[in-house]
Design an enzyme around this catalytic site. Structure first.
Site, short mmCIF file in Angstrom:
data_model
loop_
_atom_site.label_atom_id
_atom_site.label_comp_id
_atom_site.label_asym_id
_atom_site.label_seq_id
_atom_site.Cartn_x
_atom_site.Cartn_y
_atom_site.Cartn_z
NE ARG A 43 -6.85 0.57 11.20
CZ ARG A 43 -5.55 0.43 10.98
NH1 ARG A 43 -4.44 1.43 11.02
NH2 ARG A 43 -4.79 -1.27 9.91
CE LYS A 93 -0.05 -0.29 4.92
NZ LYS A 93 -1.14 -1.22 6.03
CG MET A 134 9.81 23.80 0.90
SD MET A 134 8.72 24.96 -0.24
CE MET A 134 8.31 25.84 1.38
CE1 TYR A 189 12.95 31.57 6.40
CE2 TYR A 189 13.30 29.15 6.39
CZ TYR A 189 12.67 30.77 6.03
OH TYR A 189 13.01 31.25 4.44
C1 LIG Z 1 -0.65 -1.68 6.85
C2 LIG Z 1 -1.22 -3.36 6.96
C3 LIG Z 1 -0.34 -4.42 8.02
C4 LIG Z 1 1.29 -3.90 7.37
O1 LIG Z 1 1.38 -3.67 8.85
P1 LIG Z 1 3.51 -3.62 8.83
O2 LIG Z 1 3.54 -3.25 9.99
O3 LIG Z 1 4.10 -2.83 7.83
O4 LIG Z 1 3.76 -4.85 8.43
C5 LIG Z 1 -0.92 -5.27 7.69
N1 LIG Z 1 -2.49 -5.50 7.97
C6 LIG Z 1 -2.93 -4.07 8.12
C7 LIG Z 1 -4.89 -4.34 7.85
C8 LIG Z 1 -2.15 -3.42 7.92
O5 LIG Z 1 -3.34 -1.81 7.85
#
Ligand SMILES: *Cc1c(COP(=O)(O)O)cnc(C)c1O
Length: 377
Positions: free
Chosen positions: A134, A37, A313, A265
């Site tokens: 979640r 992802k 930046m 800055y």
């Molecule tokens: C992002 C995610 C993972 C991978 O998690 P890592 O800690 O990067 O290995 C696995 N399962 C779900 C549901 C996630 O959101």
């Protein structure tokens, strides 16, 4: 040709393949998927995913439909799961892309069931919430599904998963609690009687942290992300994975400073005597967190050089008074992430996590991929 002052981000694809093989061994006899992802945690899914496929990976997880459709263009023959579930109205696009939605609500299940009834049964996955609060079906929803045998009829459920809230903390009591709840929810279903052809789905609970919690947490399919990219899977333990990323900024200017002068800055750092500064051409627009100002460090000619003043930046400044004058010149590279400073070291200094360091890496770098053969791609 890239501007000579451009910072260089080197991504070691061979190390990603090696990390995948390490994780495969760790979860065997379970199967190891890969989470790609957010563009493979910022490292480029189109480059990373084929390397994982060549290393033997057949199951990939992305977050959104767009990510899934983009990955499908790259990998025609693997299973692609959508962690964020099935957005309203997206069922046909998801099915057309041969993507497997991880259904997280009763409405999503109903929408997929309708699609299956109208066209043909298409594989889906389910997510149960076991303590993360979640995404995922609540305990009450799961029980409702399990007590109504028609609810999953005609739905080929190929995978059932949950997600650990504290998988990177081996002693956290929530891990065992989630494990036990996941088991008890899964056991409520007569799995051999639902799904396409009476197939039993695979089960999954482990991300990178869960891989190192022991075999009880592996089930059938583990889905690590950060560990593939060299991140620390378990807090407070040595990292068994190979580093993947090197980030080298370029020195644009070296200047002498003296007592009473300040830098950057807000004039937040004052010099207590004569010293020298390296002005480096990366800043917060490139993903170098502003919180590293007066806290982090870079490595110049192998020496630790503290970041002084605020990060701006496009620029940052490091004190190099202790580095031999001949050892660094304008145009030289400095290591921001490299052999002496991992993504987790940098994250610790910035008050964040390696995941955010990777996914924040900017678009202005010259990206170099070290191919799995060891040569630049
Ligand atoms: C992002 C995610 C993972 C991978 O998690 P890592 O800690 O990067 O290995 C696995 N399962 C779900 C549901 C996630 O959101």
């Amino acid at each position: 040709m890239p501007d000579e002052s451009t910072a260089i981000l080197t991504i070691d694809l061979a190390a990603i393949a090696a990390n995948y093989r390490t994780l495969v061994e760790q979860v065997a006899p379970a199967t190891c998927a890969a989470v790609v992802k957010a563009d493979a945690y910022g490292l480029g899914a189109a480059m990373v995913a084929p390397v994982l496929q060549r290393a033997g990976c057949r199951h990939f997880f992305v977050a959104s439909v767009d990510e899934g459709l983009a990955l499908r263009q790259v990998l025609p023959n693997v299973q692609i799961f959508l962690l964020n579930g099935l957005p309203g109205g997206a069922a046909r696009a998801v099915a057309a892309g041969d993507l497997v939605p991880v259904l997280a609500t009763l409405d999503q299940i109903e929408e997929w069931r309708k699609l299956c009834a109208a066209t043909q049964p298409k594989p889906a996955a389910l997510q149960f919430d076991t303590g993360m609060s979640r995404l995922g079906l609540s305990q009450a929803d799961v029980i409702r599904l399990a007590t109504d045998p028609r609810s999953l009829q005609g739905l080929p459920i190929v995978h059932v998963m949950s997600h650990l809230a504290c998988g990177d903390e081996p002693n956290h009591p929530l891990n065992d609690k989630q494990l036990m709840l996941f088991r008890s929810l899964v056991e409520r279903f007569p799995w051999t009687r639902v799904g396409l052809g009476g197939m039993k789905p695979s089960f999954g609970l482990a991300a990178s942290g869960g891989v190192y919690l022991g075999t009880d947490f592996h089930f059938d399919l583990a889905r690590p992300g950060i560990a593939l990219y060299g991140g620390r899977p378990v807090i407070g333990r040595p990292n068994p994975l190979r580093p993947v990323v090197r980030l080298q900024g370029k020195i644009l200017q070296i200047r002498d400073v003296d007592l009473g002068m300040s830098v950057g800055y807000g004039a937040t750092h004052q010099f207590k005597g004569p010293s020298r500064l390296a002005v480096i051409g990366v800043g917060y627009a490139d993903g170098i967190f502003r919180s590293l100002g007066n806290r982090g460090a870079v490595f110049v000619a192998g020496e630790r050089a503290p970041i002084v003043g605020r990060i701006s930046m496009d620029l940052m400044t490091a004190e190099i008074g202790h580095v031999p004058i001949a050892a660094c010149r304008p145009g030289d590279s400095v290591d921001i992430i490299g052999p002496q400073q991992s993504i987790d070291d940098l994250a610790d200094a910035a008050g964040t996590i390696g995941y955010e360091v990777l996914t924040a890496l900017g678009k202005r770098y010259q990206r170099r991929y070290l191919a799995a053969t060891g040569r630049a791609a």
